[in-house]
Design an enzyme around this catalytic site. Structure first.
Site, PDB file in Angstrom:
ATOM      1  N   HIS A  95       0.855  -1.191   0.000  1.00 51.21           N
ATOM      2  CA  HIS A  95       0.000   0.000   0.000  1.00 51.21           C
ATOM      3  C   HIS A  95       0.889   1.238   0.000  1.00 51.21           C
ATOM      4  O   HIS A  95       1.661   1.478   0.921  1.00 51.21           O
ATOM      5  CB  HIS A  95      -0.916   0.008   1.233  1.00 51.21           C
ATOM      6  CG  HIS A  95      -2.124  -0.850   1.056  1.00 51.21           C
ATOM      7  ND1 HIS A  95      -3.354  -0.497   1.548  1.00 51.21           N
ATOM      8  CD2 HIS A  95      -2.293  -2.048   0.435  1.00 51.21           C
ATOM      9  CE1 HIS A  95      -4.242  -1.433   1.227  1.00 51.21           C
ATOM     10  NE2 HIS A  95      -3.613  -2.398   0.559  1.00 51.21           N
ATOM     11  N   TYR A 145      -9.594   5.860   6.512  1.00 52.44           N
ATOM     12  CA  TYR A 145      -9.851   6.270   7.895  1.00 52.44           C
ATOM     13  C   TYR A 145     -10.874   7.394   7.825  1.00 52.44           C
ATOM     14  O   TYR A 145     -10.643   8.395   7.145  1.00 52.44           O
ATOM     15  CB  TYR A 145      -8.585   6.803   8.547  1.00 52.44           C
ATOM     16  CG  TYR A 145      -7.513   5.787   8.852  1.00 52.44           C
ATOM     17  CD1 TYR A 145      -6.624   5.347   7.866  1.00 52.44           C
ATOM     18  CD2 TYR A 145      -7.370   5.270  10.139  1.00 52.44           C
ATOM     19  CE1 TYR A 145      -5.624   4.431   8.157  1.00 52.44           C
ATOM     20  CE2 TYR A 145      -6.378   4.353  10.432  1.00 52.44           C
ATOM     21  CZ  TYR A 145      -5.514   3.931   9.438  1.00 52.44           C
ATOM     22  OH  TYR A 145      -4.529   3.025   9.725  1.00 52.44           O
ATOM     23  N   PRO A 203      -5.250   1.597  18.237  1.00 55.82           N
ATOM     24  CA  PRO A 203      -4.871   1.049  16.925  1.00 55.82           C
ATOM     25  C   PRO A 203      -5.021   2.031  15.758  1.00 55.82           C
ATOM     26  O   PRO A 203      -4.691   1.692  14.630  1.00 55.82           O
ATOM     27  CB  PRO A 203      -5.809  -0.152  16.767  1.00 55.82           C
ATOM     28  CG  PRO A 203      -6.900   0.069  17.719  1.00 55.82           C
ATOM     29  CD  PRO A 203      -6.364   0.891  18.830  1.00 55.82           C
ATOM     30  N   LYS A 246       0.135   0.899  15.026  1.00 56.68           N
ATOM     31  CA  LYS A 246       1.477   0.874  15.600  1.00 56.68           C
ATOM     32  C   LYS A 246       1.696  -0.183  16.672  1.00 56.68           C
ATOM     33  O   LYS A 246       2.814  -0.329  17.181  1.00 56.68           O
ATOM     34  CB  LYS A 246       1.796   2.263  16.186  1.00 56.68           C
ATOM     35  CG  LYS A 246       1.934   3.331  15.109  1.00 56.68           C
ATOM     36  CD  LYS A 246       3.189   3.135  14.276  1.00 56.68           C
ATOM     37  CE  LYS A 246       3.147   3.831  12.941  1.00 56.68           C
ATOM     38  NZ  LYS A 246       2.862   2.875  11.852  1.00 56.68           N
ATOM     39  N   TYR A 302       3.319   7.425   9.825  1.00 59.69           N
ATOM     40  CA  TYR A 302       2.479   6.249   9.565  1.00 59.69           C
ATOM     41  C   TYR A 302       3.319   5.075   9.036  1.00 59.69           C
ATOM     42  O   TYR A 302       3.115   3.926   9.455  1.00 59.69           O
ATOM     43  CB  TYR A 302       1.369   6.587   8.560  1.00 59.69           C
ATOM     44  CG  TYR A 302       0.314   5.502   8.442  1.00 59.69           C
ATOM     45  CD1 TYR A 302       0.498   4.412   7.593  1.00 59.69           C
ATOM     46  CD2 TYR A 302      -0.855   5.549   9.199  1.00 59.69           C
ATOM     47  CE1 TYR A 302      -0.456   3.400   7.502  1.00 59.69           C
ATOM     48  CE2 TYR A 302      -1.813   4.546   9.114  1.00 59.69           C
ATOM     49  CZ  TYR A 302      -1.598   3.474   8.264  1.00 59.69           C
ATOM     50  OH  TYR A 302      -2.544   2.473   8.183  1.00 59.69           O
TER      51      TYR A 302
HETATM   52  P1  FAS Z   1       0.568 -10.223  22.558  1.00 59.63           P
HETATM   53  O1  FAS Z   1      -0.470  -9.840  23.566  1.00 59.63           O
HETATM   54  O2  FAS Z   1       0.181 -10.375  21.125  1.00 59.63           O
HETATM   55  O3  FAS Z   1       1.221 -11.627  22.977  1.00 59.63           O
HETATM   56  C1  FAS Z   1       1.506 -11.911  24.329  1.00 59.63           C
HETATM   57  C2  FAS Z   1       1.481 -13.417  24.489  1.00 59.63           C
HETATM   58  O4  FAS Z   1       1.833 -13.733  25.829  1.00 59.63           O
HETATM   59  C3  FAS Z   1       0.085 -13.999  24.258  1.00 59.63           C
HETATM   60  O5  FAS Z   1       0.167 -15.081  23.366  1.00 59.63           O
HETATM   61  C4  FAS Z   1      -0.372 -14.439  25.653  1.00 59.63           C
HETATM   62  O6  FAS Z   1      -1.175 -15.587  25.600  1.00 59.63           O
HETATM   63  C5  FAS Z   1       0.950 -14.705  26.339  1.00 59.63           C
HETATM   64  N1  FAS Z   1       0.937 -14.557  27.789  1.00 59.63           N
HETATM   65  C6  FAS Z   1       0.244 -13.650  28.527  1.00 59.63           C
HETATM   66  N2  FAS Z   1       0.502 -13.828  29.851  1.00 59.63           N
HETATM   67  C7  FAS Z   1       1.385 -14.876  29.943  1.00 59.63           C
HETATM   68  C8  FAS Z   1       2.017 -15.536  31.021  1.00 59.63           C
HETATM   69  N3  FAS Z   1       1.827 -15.158  32.289  1.00 59.63           N
HETATM   70  N4  FAS Z   1       2.835 -16.582  30.740  1.00 59.63           N
HETATM   71  C9  FAS Z   1       3.056 -16.967  29.464  1.00 59.63           C
HETATM   72  N5  FAS Z   1       2.480 -16.388  28.387  1.00 59.63           N
HETATM   73  C10 FAS Z   1       1.657 -15.343  28.643  1.00 59.63           C
HETATM   74  N6  FAS Z   1      -2.259  -3.469  16.763  1.00 59.63           N
HETATM   75  C11 FAS Z   1      -2.278  -2.905  15.540  1.00 59.63           C
HETATM   76  O7  FAS Z   1      -1.228  -2.444  15.072  1.00 59.63           O
HETATM   77  N7  FAS Z   1      -3.451  -2.848  14.821  1.00 59.63           N
HETATM   78  C12 FAS Z   1      -4.627  -3.369  15.308  1.00 59.63           C
HETATM   79  O8  FAS Z   1      -5.664  -3.307  14.659  1.00 59.63           O
HETATM   80  C13 FAS Z   1      -4.640  -3.978  16.573  1.00 59.63           C
HETATM   81  N8  FAS Z   1      -5.789  -4.533  17.085  1.00 59.63           N
HETATM   82  C14 FAS Z   1      -5.767  -5.113  18.336  1.00 59.63           C
HETATM   83  C15 FAS Z   1      -6.931  -5.690  18.898  1.00 59.63           C
HETATM   84  C16 FAS Z   1      -6.903  -6.259  20.182  1.00 59.63           C
HETATM   85  C17 FAS Z   1      -8.174  -6.872  20.767  1.00 59.63           C
HETATM   86  C18 FAS Z   1      -5.700  -6.260  20.927  1.00 59.63           C
HETATM   87  C19 FAS Z   1      -5.660  -6.864  22.334  1.00 59.63           C
HETATM   88  C20 FAS Z   1      -4.543  -5.703  20.378  1.00 59.63           C
HETATM   89  C21 FAS Z   1      -4.571  -5.133  19.080  1.00 59.63           C
HETATM   90  N9  FAS Z   1      -3.427  -4.577  18.496  1.00 59.63           N
HETATM   91  C22 FAS Z   1      -3.420  -4.002  17.277  1.00 59.63           C
HETATM   92  C23 FAS Z   1      -2.205  -4.584  19.190  1.00 59.63           C
HETATM   93  C24 FAS Z   1      -1.579  -5.956  18.981  1.00 59.63           C
HETATM   94  O9  FAS Z   1      -1.390  -6.171  17.612  1.00 59.63           O
HETATM   95  C25 FAS Z   1      -0.294  -5.968  19.777  1.00 59.63           C
HETATM   96  O10 FAS Z   1       0.452  -4.774  19.578  1.00 59.63           O
HETATM   97  C26 FAS Z   1       0.566  -7.148  19.466  1.00 59.63           C
HETATM   98  O11 FAS Z   1      -0.202  -8.312  19.654  1.00 59.63           O
HETATM   99  C27 FAS Z   1       1.785  -7.094  20.380  1.00 59.63           C
HETATM  100  O12 FAS Z   1       2.361  -8.335  20.383  1.00 59.63           O
HETATM  101  P2  FAS Z   1       2.984  -8.930  21.744  1.00 59.63           P
HETATM  102  O13 FAS Z   1       3.803  -7.890  22.400  1.00 59.63           O
HETATM  103  O14 FAS Z   1       3.606 -10.220  21.348  1.00 59.63           O
HETATM  104  O15 FAS Z   1       1.751  -9.169  22.713  1.00 59.63           O
HETATM  105  C1  PHB Z   2      -6.431  -3.682  10.583  1.00 60.68           C
HETATM  106  O1  PHB Z   2      -6.436  -4.009   9.378  1.00 60.68           O
HETATM  107  O2  PHB Z   2      -6.761  -4.473  11.502  1.00 60.68           O
HETATM  108  C2  PHB Z   2      -6.003  -2.281  10.960  1.00 60.68           C
HETATM  109  C3  PHB Z   2      -5.417  -1.475  10.002  1.00 60.68           C
HETATM  110  C4  PHB Z   2      -5.022  -0.186  10.352  1.00 60.68           C
HETATM  111  C5  PHB Z   2      -5.230   0.260  11.653  1.00 60.68           C
HETATM  112  C6  PHB Z   2      -5.819  -0.570  12.614  1.00 60.68           C
HETATM  113  C7  PHB Z   2      -6.206  -1.847  12.262  1.00 60.68           C
HETATM  114  O3  PHB Z   2      -4.852   1.520  11.988  1.00 60.68           O
END
Ligand code: FAS
Ligand code: PHB
Length: 389
Positions: free
Chosen positions: A72, A200, A292, A296, A384
């Protein structure tokens, strides 16, 4: 049992770090509290910065990403019936790649299995201990059996609700937090994307985002009340509200269909300082959260992993520990700029319950300034696509 590095968390942070260390001959064990299937069932991020793409390529795990990921070169901000397109290539010299976090995680698990990396799933009672000593260790239970993992260092990659951040004493830890008065209702649908680029939308009814995963898998979000539940939103109600928040010409041609996933995520900005304590280092959501809006979350986790892996590799392979000693400061310097950008995008595009008509005028003036000033667009585009590591 012993490993040079104990990694708590088998999400993208933990897996990226484990494989970067393994590629340099450094032994890491991953402790994950869920099943792999549960980790891979999460629908999260969708936009990858080039920095993360390069890490995946350097690990030799980007074949699917390079084949299925969509390049993109820009994105669209829409407001009422006006639009401004951010040209990433023109203003930031690089694109972003649209490829789901779920697929990134799947690719990394495949690589970990191919390289015989040790991962413990369904770990319970995970406790990092003696972090201020030269001999930290982690105890945990799996399938009723107790384990003790001796290590040199612990990487806390266990997300916002994990155990690692809590290991930093409260009188040492400073937590900065802003909770937004709304959430995002997200829908995944097996339909063609509404537009070839992300949209957006700042609308009087609230924020909306049109994103995608591939040519027949779309990801949409609408701002919703924190009191909303998924059950309150039928597919029909979601599509109707989404169409009312995006440009008419897009709404009129949009293909809708049954949701294959529907969830509500709260929005917060959060940073923990410091991001290290003794021989434990925090990465990703364990240390910080962004709304989100700026795409980032996953990408800032990758930046942390870049810094920490460099620090550990230089320590073990070059007997140079400066990267480890300076990890928290380095990671936080970039993270606070990312927090600012995500906070700014969120304030620019959402309707806040207590927003005055003056506040709304400020949003519109900012968007109109972007529409007429390429330098302003360049600043947004450079944030971005991702700040340099
Ligand atoms: P994660 O939370 O992905 O991974 C942590 C891992 O540790 C998990 O697998 C968990 O099960 C494990 N864990 C937890 N406690 C533990 C323990 N005590 N012992 C062992 N393991 C344990 N980011 C975007 O850029 N765009 C988005 O649209 C977006 N949407 C999101 C929607 C939701 C609902 C959430 C919660 C986050 C979203 N994010 C988004 C942010 C997301 O992408 C995070 O930044 C990303 O998962 C970060 O990765 P980790 O740091 O690995 O954390
Ligand atoms: C997504 O595709 O999940 C997405 C893309 C851009 C954003 C947030 C989420 O800023």
């Amino acid at each position: 049992m012993r490993a040079q590095v104990a990694i708590i968390g088998g999400g993208p942070s933990g897996l990226l770090l484990a494989q970067l260390l393994m590629a340099q001959g450094i032994d890491a064990v991953v402790l994950e509290c869920q099943t792999k299937e549960h980790v891979l069932s999460r629908i999260r991020a969708g936009v990858l910065e080039q920095g993360l793409v390069e890490i995946m390529r350097n690990l030799g795990v980007a074949d699917r990403l390079d084949t299925e990921g969509m390049i993109h070169n820009g994105t669209v901000l829409s407001y009422d019936n006006d639009q401004v397109r951010l040209d990433f290539t023109e203003h930031a010299g690089k694109p972003v790649i649209v490829y789901g976090q779920t697929e990134v995680t799947r690719d990394l698990y495949d690589l970990r299995e191919q390289t015989s990396g040790q991962t413990f799933f369904e770990c319970e009672e995970v406790h990092p201990q003696d972090l201020k000593s030269d001999a930290p260790f982690v105890t945990f239970r799996q399938y009723g059996k107790d384990f003790r993992l001796e290590c040199d260092y612990v990487a806390g990659c266990d997300g916002f609700h994990g155990v690692s951040r809590q290991c930093i004493p409260e009188n040492v830890r400073t937590e900065y937090e802003k909770i937004y008065p709304f959430g995002w209702l997200g829908v995944l649908s097996e339909t063609p994307p509404a537009h070839h680029e992300l949209i957006y939308s700042n609308s009087a009814r609230g924020f909306a985002l049109c994103s995608q995963r591939n040519s027949n898998l779309s990801r949409y979000y609408i701002q919703c009340d924190l009191t909303d539940s998924v059950d309150q939103w039928s597919d029909e109600a979601f599509w109707d509200e989404l169409k009312r928040r995006i440009p008419e010409e897009v709404a009129d041609t949009m293909v809708t269909g049954p949701s294959v996933e529907k969830s509500i995520a709260p929005l917060r900005s959060f940073v923990c300082e410091p991001m290290q304590w003794g021989r434990m280092f925090l990465c990703g959501d364990a240390a910080h959260i962004v709304p989100p809006t700026g795409a980032k979350g996953l990408n800032s986790a990758a930046a942390d992993v870049h810094y920490l892996s460099e620090g550990l590799i230089n320590h073990y392979n070059n007997n140079d520990s400066r990267g480890l000693e300076g990890y928290s400061q380095k990671a936080l310097e970039r993270m606070w700029k990312t927090e600012r950008f995500s906070w700014w995008m969120t304030n620019l595009l959402h309707r806040f319950p207590d927003q005055s008509t003056f506040d709304q005028k400020m949003q519109r003036a900012e968007l109109e300034f972007l529409a007429e000033n390429q330098l302003a667009v360049a600043v947004l585009a450079q944030n971005y696509v991702g700040l340099p590591y």
